[in-house]
Design a protein around this motif. Structure first.
Motif, short mmCIF file in Angstrom:
data_model
loop_
_atom_site.label_atom_id
_atom_site.label_comp_id
_atom_site.label_asym_id
_atom_site.label_seq_id
_atom_site.Cartn_x
_atom_site.Cartn_y
_atom_site.Cartn_z
N ASP A 11 1.48 -5.86 -14.69
CA ASP A 11 1.55 -5.51 -13.28
C ASP A 11 2.07 -4.09 -13.08
O ASP A 11 1.60 -3.36 -12.23
CB ASP A 11 2.43 -6.50 -12.52
N ALA A 12 3.04 -3.69 -13.87
CA ALA A 12 3.60 -2.35 -13.74
C ALA A 12 2.58 -1.29 -14.12
O ALA A 12 2.51 -0.23 -13.50
CB ALA A 12 4.85 -2.22 -14.60
N VAL A 13 1.76 -1.58 -15.10
CA VAL A 13 0.74 -0.62 -15.52
C VAL A 13 -0.35 -0.50 -14.47
O VAL A 13 -0.85 0.59 -14.18
CB VAL A 13 0.14 -1.04 -16.88
N ARG A 14 -0.74 -1.60 -13.86
CA ARG A 14 -1.83 -1.61 -12.88
C ARG A 14 -1.41 -1.22 -11.48
O ARG A 14 -2.25 -1.06 -10.61
CB ARG A 14 -2.45 -3.00 -12.83
N ALA A 15 -0.13 -1.09 -11.22
CA ALA A 15 0.35 -0.92 -9.86
C ALA A 15 -0.24 0.30 -9.17
O ALA A 15 -0.67 0.22 -8.03
CB ALA A 15 1.87 -0.83 -9.85
N GLY A 16 -0.31 1.45 -9.82
CA GLY A 16 -0.85 2.65 -9.19
C GLY A 16 0.12 3.23 -8.17
O GLY A 16 1.27 2.82 -8.08
N ALA A 17 -0.37 4.17 -7.41
CA ALA A 17 0.46 4.84 -6.40
C ALA A 17 0.65 3.94 -5.19
O ALA A 17 -0.29 3.34 -4.70
CB ALA A 17 -0.19 6.14 -5.99
N GLU A 18 1.89 3.86 -4.74
CA GLU A 18 2.21 3.04 -3.58
C GLU A 18 3.11 3.82 -2.64
O GLU A 18 3.85 4.70 -3.06
CB GLU A 18 2.90 1.74 -4.00
N ILE A 19 3.03 3.46 -1.36
CA ILE A 19 3.85 4.09 -0.33
C ILE A 19 4.63 2.98 0.37
O ILE A 19 4.08 1.94 0.71
CB ILE A 19 2.97 4.85 0.68
N ASP A 20 5.91 3.23 0.61
CA ASP A 20 6.76 2.25 1.28
C ASP A 20 6.66 2.45 2.79
O ASP A 20 6.97 3.52 3.30
CB ASP A 20 8.21 2.42 0.82
#
Length: 75
Positions: A11-20
């Motif tokens: 999951d950490a590898v696939r997460a990609g860029a995220e915005i909170d």
């Protein structure tokens, strides 16, 4: 090592860029799809003079970009 450790790593590898946003993490591809859909809605409504056509086109653009973004993130 248990199975949960393996899943967490993937999951950490696939997460990609995220915005909170307000405490929720949104992948960038979702925000890009929403923005493109809104832009398509406004442009089509102004050019065609039909809000109905704008909504249909905006929803189509948003859904296609959202799906492609999810597909790319899964790979």
């Amino acid at each position: 090592m248990t199975a949960s450790h393996t899943l967490d790593t993937r999951d950490a590898v696939r997460a990609g860029a995220e915005i909170d946003i307000a405490g929720s993490r949104w992948p960038v591809y979702k925000l890009e799809a929403l923005a493109a859909g809104l832009l398509a809605l406004v442009a089509a409504a102004l050019v065609l003079g039909s809000p109905q056509a704008g909504v249909l086109l905006g929803a189509t653009v948003g859904a296609v970009l959202w799906t492609l973004g999810r597909w790319r993130a899964a790979r």
